[in-house]
Scaffold this motif. Structure first.
Motif, PDB file in Angstrom:
ATOM      1  N   GLU A  85      48.871  24.856  10.550  1.00 46.19           N
ATOM      2  CA  GLU A  85      49.719  26.012  10.862  1.00 46.19           C
ATOM      3  C   GLU A  85      51.111  25.837  10.276  1.00 46.19           C
ATOM      4  O   GLU A  85      51.679  26.766   9.702  1.00 46.19           O
ATOM      5  CB  GLU A  85      49.792  26.186  12.383  1.00 46.19           C
ATOM      6  CG  GLU A  85      50.563  27.406  12.822  1.00 46.19           C
ATOM      7  CD  GLU A  85      50.557  27.551  14.341  1.00 46.19           C
ATOM      8  OE1 GLU A  85      51.612  27.932  14.876  1.00 46.19           O
ATOM      9  OE2 GLU A  85      49.520  27.290  14.969  1.00 46.19           O
ATOM     10  N   LYS A  86      51.657  24.624  10.376  1.00 50.20           N
ATOM     11  CA  LYS A  86      52.991  24.346   9.825  1.00 50.20           C
ATOM     12  C   LYS A  86      52.972  24.486   8.301  1.00 50.20           C
ATOM     13  O   LYS A  86      53.865  25.095   7.718  1.00 50.20           O
ATOM     14  CB  LYS A  86      53.446  22.934  10.231  1.00 50.20           C
ATOM     15  CG  LYS A  86      54.842  22.619   9.785  1.00 50.20           C
ATOM     16  CD  LYS A  86      55.817  23.592  10.423  1.00 50.20           C
ATOM     17  CE  LYS A  86      57.243  23.195  10.237  1.00 50.20           C
ATOM     18  NZ  LYS A  86      58.147  24.182  10.825  1.00 50.20           N
ATOM     19  N   ARG A 130      50.961  26.289   6.500  1.00 51.42           N
ATOM     20  CA  ARG A 130      50.802  27.711   6.151  1.00 51.42           C
ATOM     21  C   ARG A 130      52.092  28.492   6.329  1.00 51.42           C
ATOM     22  O   ARG A 130      52.288  29.521   5.674  1.00 51.42           O
ATOM     23  CB  ARG A 130      49.666  28.320   6.965  1.00 51.42           C
ATOM     24  CG  ARG A 130      48.303  27.856   6.485  1.00 51.42           C
ATOM     25  CD  ARG A 130      47.180  28.402   7.324  1.00 51.42           C
ATOM     26  NE  ARG A 130      45.889  28.111   6.699  1.00 51.42           N
ATOM     27  CZ  ARG A 130      44.743  28.050   7.358  1.00 51.42           C
ATOM     28  NH1 ARG A 130      44.709  28.257   8.668  1.00 51.42           N
ATOM     29  NH2 ARG A 130      43.622  27.789   6.712  1.00 51.42           N
ATOM     30  N   SER A 131      52.991  28.007   7.174  1.00 51.05           N
ATOM     31  CA  SER A 131      54.267  28.711   7.365  1.00 51.05           C
ATOM     32  C   SER A 131      55.123  28.658   6.093  1.00 51.05           C
ATOM     33  O   SER A 131      56.026  29.468   5.926  1.00 51.05           O
ATOM     34  CB  SER A 131      55.036  28.115   8.554  1.00 51.05           C
ATOM     35  OG  SER A 131      55.590  26.847   8.237  1.00 51.05           O
ATOM     36  N   PHE A 132      54.818  27.750   5.187  1.00 50.32           N
ATOM     37  CA  PHE A 132      55.531  27.652   3.906  1.00 50.32           C
ATOM     38  C   PHE A 132      54.925  28.573   2.843  1.00 50.32           C
ATOM     39  O   PHE A 132      55.546  28.792   1.813  1.00 50.32           O
ATOM     40  CB  PHE A 132      55.475  26.205   3.373  1.00 50.32           C
ATOM     41  CG  PHE A 132      56.389  25.256   4.076  1.00 50.32           C
ATOM     42  CD1 PHE A 132      57.612  24.903   3.526  1.00 50.32           C
ATOM     43  CD2 PHE A 132      56.023  24.698   5.288  1.00 50.32           C
ATOM     44  CE1 PHE A 132      58.457  24.018   4.164  1.00 50.32           C
ATOM     45  CE2 PHE A 132      56.861  23.809   5.941  1.00 50.32           C
ATOM     46  CZ  PHE A 132      58.082  23.473   5.390  1.00 50.32           C
ATOM     47  N   PHE A 133      53.711  29.067   3.083  1.00 52.73           N
ATOM     48  CA  PHE A 133      52.988  29.835   2.063  1.00 52.73           C
ATOM     49  C   PHE A 133      53.273  31.325   2.213  1.00 52.73           C
ATOM     50  O   PHE A 133      52.371  32.152   2.359  1.00 52.73           O
ATOM     51  CB  PHE A 133      51.487  29.558   2.139  1.00 52.73           C
ATOM     52  CG  PHE A 133      51.104  28.102   2.149  1.00 52.73           C
ATOM     53  CD1 PHE A 133      51.925  27.137   1.581  1.00 52.73           C
ATOM     54  CD2 PHE A 133      49.926  27.686   2.735  1.00 52.73           C
ATOM     55  CE1 PHE A 133      51.573  25.785   1.594  1.00 52.73           C
ATOM     56  CE2 PHE A 133      49.560  26.348   2.754  1.00 52.73           C
ATOM     57  CZ  PHE A 133      50.381  25.398   2.187  1.00 52.73           C
ATOM     58  N   THR A 134      54.533  31.684   2.143  1.00 53.90           N
ATOM     59  CA  THR A 134      54.993  33.055   2.326  1.00 53.90           C
ATOM     60  C   THR A 134      54.268  34.007   1.381  1.00 53.90           C
ATOM     61  O   THR A 134      54.172  33.748   0.179  1.00 53.90           O
ATOM     62  CB  THR A 134      56.512  33.133   2.072  1.00 53.90           C
ATOM     63  OG1 THR A 134      57.158  32.155   2.875  1.00 53.90           O
ATOM     64  CG2 THR A 134      57.043  34.514   2.385  1.00 53.90           C
ATOM     65  N   GLY A 135      53.749  35.082   1.955  1.00 48.84           N
ATOM     66  CA  GLY A 135      53.069  36.094   1.155  1.00 48.84           C
ATOM     67  C   GLY A 135      51.579  35.853   0.978  1.00 48.84           C
ATOM     68  O   GLY A 135      50.902  36.666   0.360  1.00 48.84           O
ATOM     69  N   TYR A 136      51.070  34.749   1.512  1.00 48.56           N
ATOM     70  CA  TYR A 136      49.648  34.438   1.390  1.00 48.56           C
ATOM     71  C   TYR A 136      49.022  34.333   2.776  1.00 48.56           C
ATOM     72  O   TYR A 136      49.537  33.624   3.640  1.00 48.56           O
ATOM     73  CB  TYR A 136      49.442  33.107   0.649  1.00 48.56           C
ATOM     74  CG  TYR A 136      49.899  33.137  -0.780  1.00 48.56           C
ATOM     75  CD1 TYR A 136      49.066  33.619  -1.785  1.00 48.56           C
ATOM     76  CD2 TYR A 136      51.157  32.680  -1.137  1.00 48.56           C
ATOM     77  CE1 TYR A 136      49.479  33.644  -3.109  1.00 48.56           C
ATOM     78  CE2 TYR A 136      51.583  32.699  -2.459  1.00 48.56           C
ATOM     79  CZ  TYR A 136      50.740  33.183  -3.433  1.00 48.56           C
ATOM     80  OH  TYR A 136      51.159  33.203  -4.742  1.00 48.56           O
ATOM     81  N   GLU A 159      59.254  25.028  -1.979  1.00 45.35           N
ATOM     82  CA  GLU A 159      59.057  26.482  -2.095  1.00 45.35           C
ATOM     83  C   GLU A 159      57.711  26.766  -2.758  1.00 45.35           C
ATOM     84  O   GLU A 159      57.373  26.135  -3.760  1.00 45.35           O
ATOM     85  CB  GLU A 159      60.181  27.119  -2.921  1.00 45.35           C
ATOM     86  CG  GLU A 159      61.563  26.955  -2.329  1.00 45.35           C
ATOM     87  CD  GLU A 159      61.763  27.749  -1.049  1.00 45.35           C
ATOM     88  OE1 GLU A 159      61.232  28.874  -0.951  1.00 45.35           O
ATOM     89  OE2 GLU A 159      62.448  27.236  -0.137  1.00 45.35           O
ATOM     90  N   ILE A 160      56.995  27.737  -2.245  1.00 49.32           N
ATOM     91  CA  ILE A 160      55.681  28.094  -2.802  1.00 49.32           C
ATOM     92  C   ILE A 160      55.845  28.651  -4.217  1.00 49.32           C
ATOM     93  O   ILE A 160      56.694  29.501  -4.466  1.00 49.32           O
ATOM     94  CB  ILE A 160      54.941  29.095  -1.886  1.00 49.32           C
ATOM     95  CG1 ILE A 160      53.516  29.361  -2.374  1.00 49.32           C
ATOM     96  CG2 ILE A 160      55.681  30.414  -1.738  1.00 49.32           C
ATOM     97  CD1 ILE A 160      52.534  28.314  -2.029  1.00 49.32           C
TER      98      ILE A 160
END
Length: 145
Positions: free
Chosen positions: A89-90, A92-98, A112-113
């Motif tokens: 979950e943590k 995925r919080s970095f994968f903005t827009g996905y 940054e993704i």
């Protein structure tokens, strides 16, 4: 019956963990480990592991073989969807827009993704096609070794 299934699943999970670790990826099992890994300078390839068939038959082999290349990420890490839930979950919080997707790969630069290969980019594709997609991302975002 349930006990046998649980033993079987524990074995499947252990094998999946061992396979990606043997390829050189560091397992991130806590949100703190994710934060620490994603704070590193440079490029980080994140493999979101799972126990599904396309993870074992396509994604993990691609994760290993894509690294045999002139350009590759500085850091290799993995989180295990469905197993290490808070770490996943943590991450995925970095994968903005996905949207959440497993298996999948995320390429980060300085936390940054940059790009992501989602399940639909993996499932139903040959491992070589996924390797090519990963190496195309390496060409774009990673330095030559």
């Amino acid at each position: 019956m349930t006990m046998n299934f649980n033993l079987f699943m524990n074995d499947v999970v252990r094998q999946a963990r061992d396979e990606i670790s043997a390829a050189g990826y560091t397992q991130l099992k806590t949100p703190e480990e994710v934060e620490q890994a994603f704070a590193q300078k440079g490029t980080t390839l994140v493999m979101i592991n799972s126990v599904c068939g396309c993870a074992g038959g396509i994604a993990r082999p691609a994760a290993a073989h894509a690294l045999h290349y002139d350009k590759r990420p500085d850091h290799l890490v993995t989180v295990f969807a469905g197993q290490d839930k808070e770490a996943t979950e943590k991450a995925r919080s970095f994968f903005t827009g996905y949207p959440p997707s497993s298996p999948s790969f995320a390429l980060l630069k300085d936390g940054e993704i940059c790009t992501m290969l989602e399940r639909h980019d993996i499932e139903g594709h040959e491992p070589m096609a996924v390797i090519q997609k990963l190496q195309n991302a390496f060409d774009k975002y990673c330095e030559e070794l």
